[in-house]
Design a protein around this motif. Structure first.
Motif, short mmCIF file in Angstrom:
data_model
loop_
_atom_site.label_atom_id
_atom_site.label_comp_id
_atom_site.label_asym_id
_atom_site.label_seq_id
_atom_site.Cartn_x
_atom_site.Cartn_y
_atom_site.Cartn_z
N LEU A 195 0.81 -1.22 0.00
CA LEU A 195 0.00 0.00 0.00
C LEU A 195 0.85 1.27 0.00
O LEU A 195 0.40 2.31 -0.49
CB LEU A 195 -0.92 0.01 1.22
N VAL A 196 2.07 1.20 0.54
CA VAL A 196 2.89 2.41 0.63
C VAL A 196 3.30 2.91 -0.75
O VAL A 196 3.00 4.06 -1.12
CB VAL A 196 4.10 2.17 1.55
N PRO A 197 4.02 2.10 -1.57
CA PRO A 197 4.35 2.60 -2.90
C PRO A 197 3.13 2.82 -3.77
O PRO A 197 3.11 3.76 -4.59
CB PRO A 197 5.27 1.51 -3.48
N LEU A 198 2.07 2.00 -3.61
CA LEU A 198 0.86 2.20 -4.41
C LEU A 198 0.19 3.53 -4.08
O LEU A 198 -0.28 4.23 -4.99
CB LEU A 198 -0.11 1.05 -4.18
N PHE A 199 0.14 3.88 -2.82
CA PHE A 199 -0.45 5.15 -2.42
C PHE A 199 0.29 6.31 -3.07
O PHE A 199 -0.32 7.27 -3.55
CB PHE A 199 -0.43 5.27 -0.90
N LEU A 200 1.63 6.22 -3.10
CA LEU A 200 2.42 7.27 -3.73
C LEU A 200 2.24 7.29 -5.24
O LEU A 200 2.08 8.35 -5.86
CB LEU A 200 3.90 7.07 -3.39
N LEU A 201 2.23 6.12 -5.86
CA LEU A 201 2.11 6.04 -7.32
C LEU A 201 0.75 6.54 -7.81
O LEU A 201 0.65 7.18 -8.85
CB LEU A 201 2.34 4.60 -7.78
N VAL A 202 -0.31 6.23 -7.05
CA VAL A 202 -1.64 6.69 -7.44
C VAL A 202 -1.80 8.17 -7.09
O VAL A 202 -2.34 8.95 -7.87
CB VAL A 202 -2.73 5.85 -6.74
N GLY A 203 -1.32 8.56 -5.91
CA GLY A 203 -1.55 9.92 -5.43
C GLY A 203 -0.71 10.98 -6.09
O GLY A 203 -1.14 12.12 -6.21
N ARG A 204 0.50 10.63 -6.55
CA ARG A 204 1.39 11.65 -7.12
C ARG A 204 1.39 11.65 -8.65
O ARG A 204 1.70 12.67 -9.26
CB ARG A 204 2.83 11.43 -6.63
N TRP A 205 1.08 10.53 -9.26
CA TRP A 205 1.14 10.47 -10.72
C TRP A 205 -0.20 10.05 -11.34
O TRP A 205 -0.23 9.60 -12.47
CB TRP A 205 2.23 9.49 -11.15
N GLY A 206 -1.28 10.20 -10.62
CA GLY A 206 -2.58 9.82 -11.14
C GLY A 206 -3.24 10.95 -11.90
O GLY A 206 -2.62 11.95 -12.27
N GLY A 207 -4.55 10.79 -12.14
CA GLY A 207 -5.32 11.78 -12.88
C GLY A 207 -5.74 12.95 -12.02
O GLY A 207 -5.24 13.16 -10.90
N PRO A 208 -6.70 13.74 -12.51
CA PRO A 208 -7.13 14.94 -11.78
C PRO A 208 -7.65 14.64 -10.37
O PRO A 208 -7.49 15.46 -9.48
CB PRO A 208 -8.24 15.51 -12.68
N ASP A 209 -8.27 13.49 -10.17
CA ASP A 209 -8.82 13.12 -8.86
C ASP A 209 -7.88 12.19 -8.10
O ASP A 209 -8.33 11.38 -7.27
CB ASP A 209 -10.18 12.45 -9.03
N ARG A 210 -6.57 12.29 -8.36
CA ARG A 210 -5.65 11.32 -7.80
C ARG A 210 -5.61 11.34 -6.26
O ARG A 210 -5.46 10.30 -5.64
CB ARG A 210 -4.25 11.56 -8.35
N GLY A 211 -5.74 12.51 -5.66
CA GLY A 211 -5.72 12.58 -4.20
C GLY A 211 -6.89 11.83 -3.59
O GLY A 211 -6.72 11.00 -2.68
N LYS A 212 -8.07 12.09 -4.10
CA LYS A 212 -9.26 11.41 -3.60
C LYS A 212 -9.21 9.91 -3.89
O LYS A 212 -9.56 9.08 -3.05
CB LYS A 212 -10.50 12.04 -4.25
N THR A 213 -8.73 9.57 -5.10
CA THR A 213 -8.67 8.16 -5.49
C THR A 213 -7.68 7.39 -4.65
O THR A 213 -7.97 6.27 -4.19
CB THR A 213 -8.29 8.04 -6.98
#
Length: 486
Positions: free
Chosen positions: A141-159
């Motif tokens: 969950l640690v690297p996944l949280f970073l990968l989704v939250g920092r390099w995701g789409g416009p709603d990456r923080g919420k997602t």
């Protein structure tokens, strides 16, 4: 000869090299270093796998880590015929994840996070005790949280926050159930020995413990109705992250579920019919959503839900044929779904969108890309000669023999999934031409990645023994331990 401990440590070594690169090194060069490093890890893993004895059914190549997560019981890693194909799948997919993201912003951080994730995923499949398995499971969950939250789409923080909360909500029940087993049985949580300790528990107690242990797996597989995180996450992440999520992370859940079956076999017999129905319903629901989808990413997410529902239905039979079909389908989906994500990344770079209405006429304008989409979607719907077909045949026969009441739902899922794939292919290849006439594959590693995964999608269709050869003895032993038919 190399050991699995060396394979487990190797991604951290590559990550250290990538992190140590000077800031003046351009992002594309960082990406190539990470890609080549991940490829070297794959070669190391392949050489280690050569020492596996396919005639043995139990754990092999076991290496003690010399430290303990569960006090008094040193953790260890090793493989059997159920875990080895998934370890090799992990080594096959991660170089692609790096290659398709060459040139990404903040390249060093991104590739380091991916390399750390690779090591932790390998630890999940290599763990021989539940303590190490759960620790590695949570660490993903640690690297996944970073990968989704920092390099995701416009709603990456919420997602990213939703993904973290939902998966942790399931995993806490897994932890509580494992702690309860540890307290009640007073022994080491070795995966290959736990069934002997739980044999004294009545079936109803085993069933309750199995549901608790498996809650984290139900969320990540995902099992209907715990699938709410899947579509927003798949539609938000970068292609390189999405192919890891779809190709490997959901396989971790199916892998863990079978390990839970083996730990609590009487409980598995109690809950298997319910899980079979849940899998079939998930297959129908996912295929229906894929058929209605107007966006390629949404369609891939929903097809993944449908395919993993079929895997769950096959696992629920607990027969040798069903376990064989589930393993073949997991490996096939672990190749085909990443291929679809690679191709979606190409489309998004070319058109700036993954909506089906924004893409078309590939047969005329980009025949190579059209061929890649044809292979990927044909493999997804289970066309003979491609990767998904052998697993579907084994799984279908097992379900017909052991749980015929699931057949009508699986037939509906098959036709709806095929309709979704054919509809998307028709739109991509021969649909109206969008405004962008010059379609170029701009990702440096996209062509090689598509060719690599597409080649495996064809090879596994004609040569399923590449997966079955090391697994046959183990699958027979696992089915026998679960009380399943041949």
């Amino acid at each position: 000869m190399t050991t699995w401990l060396a394979v487990l440590v190797a991604p951290w070594v590559v990550a250290a090299v990538v992190a140590a690169l000077p800031a003046r090194v351009p992002g594309w060069a960082v990406g190539w270093v990470a890609t080549l490093g991940a490829a070297c890890v794959a070669v190391l893993g392949g050489l280690t796998a050569l020492g596996f004895d396919r005639e043995q059914a139990g754990l092999q190549q076991v290496v003690s880590l010399g430290w303990s997560i569960q006090p008094g019981h040193p953790s260890a890693i090793g493989v059997d015929g159920w875990s080895l194909p998934l370890v090799l799948l992990t080594l096959l997919v991660f170089p692609v994840a790096h290659a398709v993201e060459i040139g990404i912003e903040r390249a060093a951080n991104f590739h380091v996070a991916l390399l750390v994730l690779e090591s932790v995923v390998l630890a999940v499949f290599l763990a021989v005790d539940w303590a190490l398995f759960y620790a590695a499971w949570e660490l993903t969950l640690v690297p996944l949280f970073l990968l989704v939250g920092r390099w995701g789409g416009p709603d990456r923080g919420k997602t990213s926050l939703m993904f973290l909360q939902v998966t942790m909500a399931g995993s806490i029940w897994t932890l509580l159930a494992l702690l309860w087993l540890t307290q009640g049985l007073g022994g080491a949580l070795r995966m290959d020995r736990l069934a002997a300790l739980t044999a004294t528990l009545p079936p109803s107690t085993q069933a309750l413990a199995l549901v608790g242990v498996s809650m984290g797996f139900f969320v990540k597989l995902p099992v209907l109705p715990l699938h709410g995180w899947l579509r927003p996450t798949y539609t938000s992440v970068r292609p390189g992250v999405g192919l890891v999520l779809s190709g490997l992370l959901v396989k971790m859940a199916a892998y863990g579920l079978l390990r839970a079956f083996l730990a609590l076999p009487a409980g598995a017999a109690e809950v298997a019919p319910v899980l079979g129905v849940a899998g079939a319903l998930g297959a129908v629901h996912g295929a229906l959503l894929a058929w209605r989808a107007s966006d390629l990413r949404t369609m891939i997410a929903c097809l993944s839900l449908s395919h993993m529902g079929v895997v769950l239905a096959a696992l629920s039979t607990r027969s040798e044929l069903g376990l064989t079909g589930a393993l073949l389908q997991m490996v096939a989906h672990g190749v085909v779904s990443p291929l679809l994500f690679v191709l979606v990344g190409v489309v998004e770079r070319a058109y700036g969108s993954s909506a089906m209405t924004d893409v078309g006429a590939l047969a005329r304008r980009r025949p190579a890309l059209a061929l890649a989409w044809t292979v990927a979607l044909a493999a997804s719907l289970g066309l003979p000669g491609l990767a998904s077909f052998p697993g579907e045949v084994h799984g279908w026969v097992a379900v017909v023999q052991q749980a015929p009441w699931l057949v009508p739902m699986l037939v509906a899922a098959m036709f709806l999934g095929a309709a979704a794939s054919v509809r998307a292919l028709d739109r991509l290849l021969w649909g109206p031409s969008p405004a962008a006439e010059d379609v170029r594959i701009t990702a440096p590693g996209a062509s090689a990645s598509a060719a690599w995964l597409g080649g495996w999608a064809v090879l596994l269709g004609w040569w399923p023994t590449a997966v079955l050869a090391p697994a046959t003895a183990t699958l027979a032993a696992l089915s026998s331990a679960l009380g399943g038919a041949r």
